[in-house]
Design a protein around this motif. Structure first.
Motif, mmCIF file in Angstrom:
data_model
loop_
_atom_site.group_PDB
_atom_site.id
_atom_site.type_symbol
_atom_site.label_atom_id
_atom_site.label_comp_id
_atom_site.label_asym_id
_atom_site.label_seq_id
_atom_site.Cartn_x
_atom_site.Cartn_y
_atom_site.Cartn_z
ATOM 1 N N TRP A 93 0.833 -1.212 0.000
ATOM 2 C CA TRP A 93 0.000 0.000 0.000
ATOM 3 C C TRP A 93 0.866 1.260 0.000
ATOM 4 O O TRP A 93 0.639 2.190 -0.776
ATOM 5 N N LEU A 94 1.897 1.272 0.842
ATOM 6 C CA LEU A 94 2.778 2.440 0.903
ATOM 7 C C LEU A 94 3.465 2.689 -0.437
ATOM 8 O O LEU A 94 3.691 3.833 -0.829
ATOM 9 N N ALA A 95 3.794 1.602 -1.149
ATOM 10 C CA ALA A 95 4.470 1.722 -2.445
ATOM 11 C C ALA A 95 3.504 2.047 -3.578
ATOM 12 O O ALA A 95 3.923 2.184 -4.730
ATOM 13 N N GLY A 96 2.209 2.170 -3.250
ATOM 14 C CA GLY A 96 1.227 2.522 -4.274
ATOM 15 C C GLY A 96 0.786 1.363 -5.135
ATOM 16 O O GLY A 96 0.224 1.569 -6.213
ATOM 17 N N GLU A 97 1.003 0.136 -4.664
ATOM 18 C CA GLU A 97 0.663 -1.037 -5.471
ATOM 19 C C GLU A 97 -0.679 -1.654 -5.095
ATOM 20 O O GLU A 97 -1.248 -2.418 -5.874
ATOM 21 N N GLU A 98 -1.181 -1.376 -3.901
ATOM 22 C CA GLU A 98 -2.432 -1.956 -3.431
ATOM 23 C C GLU A 98 -3.253 -0.902 -2.707
ATOM 24 O O GLU A 98 -2.750 0.168 -2.353
ATOM 25 N N GLU A 99 -4.523 -1.237 -2.461
ATOM 26 C CA GLU A 99 -5.397 -0.356 -1.704
ATOM 27 C C GLU A 99 -5.017 -0.375 -0.227
ATOM 28 O O GLU A 99 -4.314 -1.281 0.238
ATOM 29 N N ARG A 100 -5.496 0.619 0.509
ATOM 30 C CA ARG A 100 -5.238 0.688 1.946
ATOM 31 C C ARG A 100 -5.769 -0.577 2.620
ATOM 32 O O ARG A 100 -6.950 -0.925 2.467
ATOM 33 N N PRO A 101 -4.927 -1.281 3.371
ATOM 34 C CA PRO A 101 -5.363 -2.556 3.959
ATOM 35 C C PRO A 101 -6.060 -2.356 5.309
ATOM 36 O O PRO A 101 -5.976 -1.288 5.923
ATOM 37 N N GLU A 102 -6.749 -3.392 5.733
ATOM 38 C CA GLU A 102 -7.262 -3.467 7.099
ATOM 39 C C GLU A 102 -6.497 -4.576 7.809
ATOM 40 O O GLU A 102 -6.568 -5.740 7.415
ATOM 41 N N ILE A 103 -5.735 -4.180 8.834
ATOM 42 C CA ILE A 103 -4.860 -5.124 9.535
ATOM 43 C C ILE A 103 -5.367 -5.276 10.963
ATOM 44 O O ILE A 103 -5.503 -4.284 11.694
ATOM 45 N N GLU A 104 -5.636 -6.499 11.350
ATOM 46 C CA GLU A 104 -6.107 -6.755 12.703
ATOM 47 C C GLU A 104 -5.052 -6.307 13.722
ATOM 48 O O GLU A 104 -3.877 -6.636 13.599
ATOM 49 N N GLY A 105 -5.492 -5.521 14.682
ATOM 50 C CA GLY A 105 -4.588 -5.056 15.733
ATOM 51 C C GLY A 105 -3.948 -3.713 15.427
ATOM 52 O O GLY A 105 -3.266 -3.151 16.283
ATOM 53 N N LEU A 106 -4.134 -3.192 14.196
ATOM 54 C CA LEU A 106 -3.587 -1.882 13.839
ATOM 55 C C LEU A 106 -4.728 -0.907 13.580
ATOM 56 O O LEU A 106 -5.623 -1.180 12.768
ATOM 57 N N THR A 107 -4.679 0.240 14.229
ATOM 58 C CA THR A 107 -5.720 1.244 14.062
ATOM 59 C C THR A 107 -5.475 2.081 12.804
ATOM 60 O O THR A 107 -4.380 2.068 12.225
ATOM 61 N N ASP A 108 -6.518 2.838 12.411
ATOM 62 C CA ASP A 108 -6.350 3.761 11.286
ATOM 63 C C ASP A 108 -5.292 4.814 11.600
ATOM 64 O O ASP A 108 -4.534 5.240 10.715
ATOM 65 N N GLU A 109 -5.231 5.230 12.874
ATOM 66 C CA GLU A 109 -4.224 6.221 13.270
ATOM 67 C C GLU A 109 -2.816 5.679 13.073
ATOM 68 O O GLU A 109 -1.909 6.406 12.629
ATOM 69 N N ALA A 110 -2.615 4.388 13.394
ATOM 70 C CA ALA A 110 -1.295 3.780 13.214
ATOM 71 C C ALA A 110 -0.918 3.735 11.734
ATOM 72 O O ALA A 110 0.221 4.028 11.359
ATOM 73 N N LEU A 111 -1.878 3.391 10.876
ATOM 74 C CA LEU A 111 -1.607 3.370 9.437
ATOM 75 C C LEU A 111 -1.336 4.776 8.913
ATOM 76 O O LEU A 111 -0.484 4.964 8.035
ATOM 77 N N ASP A 112 -2.050 5.768 9.463
ATOM 78 C CA ASP A 112 -1.802 7.153 9.049
ATOM 79 C C ASP A 112 -0.379 7.579 9.411
ATOM 80 O O ASP A 112 0.291 8.277 8.637
ATOM 81 N N ARG A 113 0.083 7.155 10.603
ATOM 82 C CA ARG A 113 1.462 7.486 11.007
ATOM 83 C C ARG A 113 2.464 6.843 10.056
ATOM 84 O O ARG A 113 3.467 7.456 9.682
ATOM 85 N N ALA A 114 2.182 5.596 9.674
ATOM 86 C CA ALA A 114 3.074 4.910 8.729
ATOM 87 C C ALA A 114 3.121 5.650 7.398
ATOM 88 O O ALA A 114 4.194 5.854 6.818
ATOM 89 N N ALA A 115 1.938 6.081 6.908
ATOM 90 C CA ALA A 115 1.897 6.779 5.617
ATOM 91 C C ALA A 115 2.624 8.118 5.691
ATOM 92 O O ALA A 115 3.345 8.496 4.755
ATOM 93 N N ALA A 116 2.466 8.831 6.813
ATOM 94 C CA ALA A 116 3.134 10.126 6.961
ATOM 95 C C ALA A 116 4.644 9.956 6.999
ATOM 96 O O ALA A 116 5.392 10.734 6.390
#
Length: 506
Positions: free
Chosen positions: A132-155
Motif C-alpha cells: 500500500w505504501l508503495a502505491g501497489e495496493e489499496e489501503r489494507p485493514e490489519i487486525e490489531g492496527l488502528t487507522d491512526e497507526a496506518l496514518d502514522r506509517a503513511a506520513a
C-alpha cells in the motif's frame, strides 16, 4: 553522453560513454531516457578505476540519477516489491556497512553486498502495508492496527520512503515484518559495486549469479584482498572493459590529505622524504597533524591504523588501561570490530539473520551494554541503516605476550568480535572516518622490511590506504605513546539515534 556529462572531465566523460554504451546494449538508453525489457544471458562487467579524488563517486552518483530518470527501480535492501513486472532494476552495493554509509551520506541509496545476496521473508499480512505504501495496493485493514497507526506509517513513508521506518512509526518491530532470511533466488539487473578493490573471487562469482550487468568502481592503488596474490577482481578484465580516471579534480587537489596520498606514486620517494613532506604540510594546514602520542578519545570512534598485529594488540591494551577498563568486562562505549559469525552449518539461517542485520566481517560497532540474556550484548553497528542490535556475541580481547585472549562475552554461538580501538590497514579498507590516526612507526618498519606488493613497495600501499581513510583530518603519530583521555567513554550520542526497525532478540 547526456548534458550532465558535459560538466565532467575528459576521462569521466569517456567512462560515462562506456557505461552508457554498455547499458544501451542491455536495453537502457540514457540519452533518450527509455528502457526495454531485460534480455540476453550471462553477465557483462566493466570497471571504472581511479585513485582517491579522481571523481569515481561523483560519476557513480550521476549515473544513478540518470538511470532513475529512465525509470529504473532502485533496490536498496529496504523492502522489495515482487510486482516489478518488466521494470528494470539497479542496486548500489558496497562490501561493508561503513562504505555503504559513505554513499548514503551523499544521497546514493547504497546497501551492503550481503543485504542483496540474502533477502527477507516477509509476513504476508504486514507486507500488505508495504504494498500500500508503495502505491501497489489499496489501503489494507490489519487486525490489531488502528487507522491512526496506518496514518502514522503513511506520513513517515511520505517523508523518508523507508518501509521498515514506516512500520516502526505504526508501532511494529522489524521482527514482526520480517520472519526470516533466505538466499536470493530471483535475479536482479544492474549492479554498481563501490570499493570493488575489496572484492574477492567468491564474492564476484556470487554477484555474477545475481546481476546481468555489473559496473565496478575501485581504486587500484589500495591493498588487494588477503589470499588474492596482490590482484583485484577487475585486474582480470580485458583492457577494453576498464576505464581509468587519471585527473585529480580541483577540490581533491586542494586537499592536503589527498595530496600526500598521491605523492606516494613517486617511485623515488623514500619513507624519510615522505615524513618530511607530512611535517611541511602540517605546518601549513591544520588538516594534517603530526602527533607524538596516540589520542585515546579518537580511538573510541575510529581505530588507530597499524600494519603489525602486535602493535594493534599493544595499543588496545594501552587504550583499555587509559580508561581503567576492568580486566574481565567491557565498558559501555568500547569499540568493537566484527570478526565474522561463528555458527555451525546447521544454523545457516541464523547466520544469514545476523549478517543481514549488519554483523558482517569488518563491521565496526560500539558496545552499549550487556543484553537481556547471558552472552548477549547490545550493540551499535556503525554505518548500518538500523544500527541498534541485540545479539549473541563472542568477544575476544587479545593481550600482549599472551597466546589466549580473554573473553568478556561468551555465547555458545553468534557474532564474534575483536576490540576496535586499533585495527590493521587491511581491515580499514572500505571505511572512512572524519579523523584518522596513522601509526607511523609501523609504516617505517614496513619500509625497512623492503617488501613489495604488485610492483610497489608495501609501505606505500599501506600508507595510501591509511591516509585515504581520513575525511577531514589526518593524525600522523610518530611515537609509541598514548595521551590519557580527559573524559570517560560516552554513548549518549549514539542513544539519540532513532530506535532500530530491525532488532535481533533471543
Amino acid at each position: 553522453m547526456t548534458d550532465t556529462a558535459l560538466t565532467f572531465s575528459d576521462d569521466q566523460a569517456v567512462a560515462w560513454d562506456t557505461v552508457s554504451d554498455m547499458l544501451a546494449e542491455a536495453g537502457i538508453d540514457m540519452v533518450e531516457g527509455t528502457t526495454l525489457p531485460q534480455s540476453g544471458s550471462g553477465t557483462k562487467v566493466i570497471a571504472i578505476t581511479g585513485k582517491a579524488g579522481s571523481g569515481k563517486t561523483l560519476l557513480l552518483a550521476e549515473l544513478v540519477k540518470a538511470l532513475t530518470a529512465c525509470g529504473v527501480e532502485t533496490v536498496s535492501g529496504d523492502w522489495e516489491s515482487r510486482k516489478r513486472g518488466e521494470r528494470r532494476t539497479l542496486a548500489i552495493l558496497a562490501p561493508t556497512n561503513k562504505a555503504a554509509s559513505v554513499l548514503r551520506n551523499r544521497g546514493v541509496p547504497a546497501t551492503t553486498i550481503h543485504r542483496i545476496i540474502y533477502t527477507p521473508v516477509y509476513d504476508p499480512e504486514y507486507e500488505k502495508i508495504a504494498e500500500w505504501l508503495a502505491g501497489e495496493e489499496e489501503r489494507p485493514e490489519i487486525e490489531g492496527l488502528t487507522d491512526e497507526a496506518l496514518d502514522r506509517a503513511a506520513a513517515f513513508y511520505a517523508q523518508h520512503a523507508s518501509v521498515p521506518g514506516a512500520l516502526a512509526a505504526a508501532g511494529l518491530r522489524g521482527s514482526d515484518f520480517i520472519t526470516g532470511w533466505k538466499r536470493r533466488d530471483d535475479p536482479l539487473d544492474i549492479g554498481f559495486v563501490d570499493e570493488s578493490s575489496m572484492l574477492d573471487d567468491k564474492q564476484m562469482d556470487d554477484l555474477k549469479e545475481i546481476f546481468s550487468t555489473l559496473i565496478l568502481f575501485g581504486d587500484p592503488a589500495q591493498l588487494a584482498p588477503v589470499g588474492q596474490s596482490g590482484s583485484m577482481v577487475f585486474d582480470a578484465l580485458p583492457e577494453g572493459r576498464i576505464r581509468h580516471l587519471e585527473r585529480v579534480h580541483r577540490q581533491a587537489a586542494d586537499n592536503p590529505i589527498l595530496d600526500l596520498a598521491h605523492a606516494l606514486a613517486d617511485p623515488q620517494l623514500e619513507f624519510h622524504d615522505f615524513e618530511r613532506m607530512i611535517e611541511e604540510r602540517a605546518a601549513q594546514d591544520d588538516r594534517v597533524v603530526v602527533a607524538e602520542r596516540v589520542n585515546a578519545a579518537l580511538m573510541a570512534r575510529s581505530p588507530v591504523l597499524v600494519w603489525r598485529n602486535a602493535t594493534r594488540i599493544r595499543l588496545i591494551a594501552a587504550f583499555r588501561a587509559a580508561y581503567q577498563a576492568p580486566e574481565f568486562a567491557l565498558l559501555e562505549g568500547e569499540p568493537l570490530i566484527c570478526d565474522g559469525v561463528e555458527l555451525p552449518l546447521k544454523h545457516r539461517k541464523k547466520r544469514i539473520d545476523l549478517e543481514a542485520r549488519g554483523l558482517i566481517k569488518g563491521a565496526q560497532c560500539v558496545f552499549m551494554g550487556e543484553g537481556r540474556k547471558p552472552g548477549f550484548s547490545r550493540l551499535f553497528v556503525m554505518g548500518a541503516e538500523d544500527p541498534q542490535v541485540n545479539a549473541a556475541t563472542i568477544i575476544k580481547i587479545e593481550k600482549p605476550d599472551e597466546e589466549e585472549p580473554f573473553i568478556p562475552s561468551a555465547a555458545r554461538m553468534g557474532a564474534a568480535f575483536v576490540h576496535g580501538a586499533a585495527c590493521t590497514m587491511h581491515k580499514a579498507q572500505g571505511s572512512q572516518w572524519p579523523e584518522v590516526q596513522v601509526f607511523a612507526p609501523d609504516l617505517y618498519a614496513a619500509s625497512r622490511a623492503g617488501r613489495m606488493e604488485a610492483g610497489l613497495p608495501l609501505w606505500k600501499r599501506l600508507a595510501y590506504v591509511a591516509i585515504t581513510r581520513a575525511e577531514t583530518r589526518l593524525h600522523w603519530v610518530t611515537r609509541y605513546r598514548l595521551a590519557r583521555p580527559t573524559e570517560p567513554l560516552m554513548i549518549d550520542d549514539l542513544k539519540k539515534v532513532e530506535p532500530a526497525a530491525l532488532t535481533l532478540t533471543g
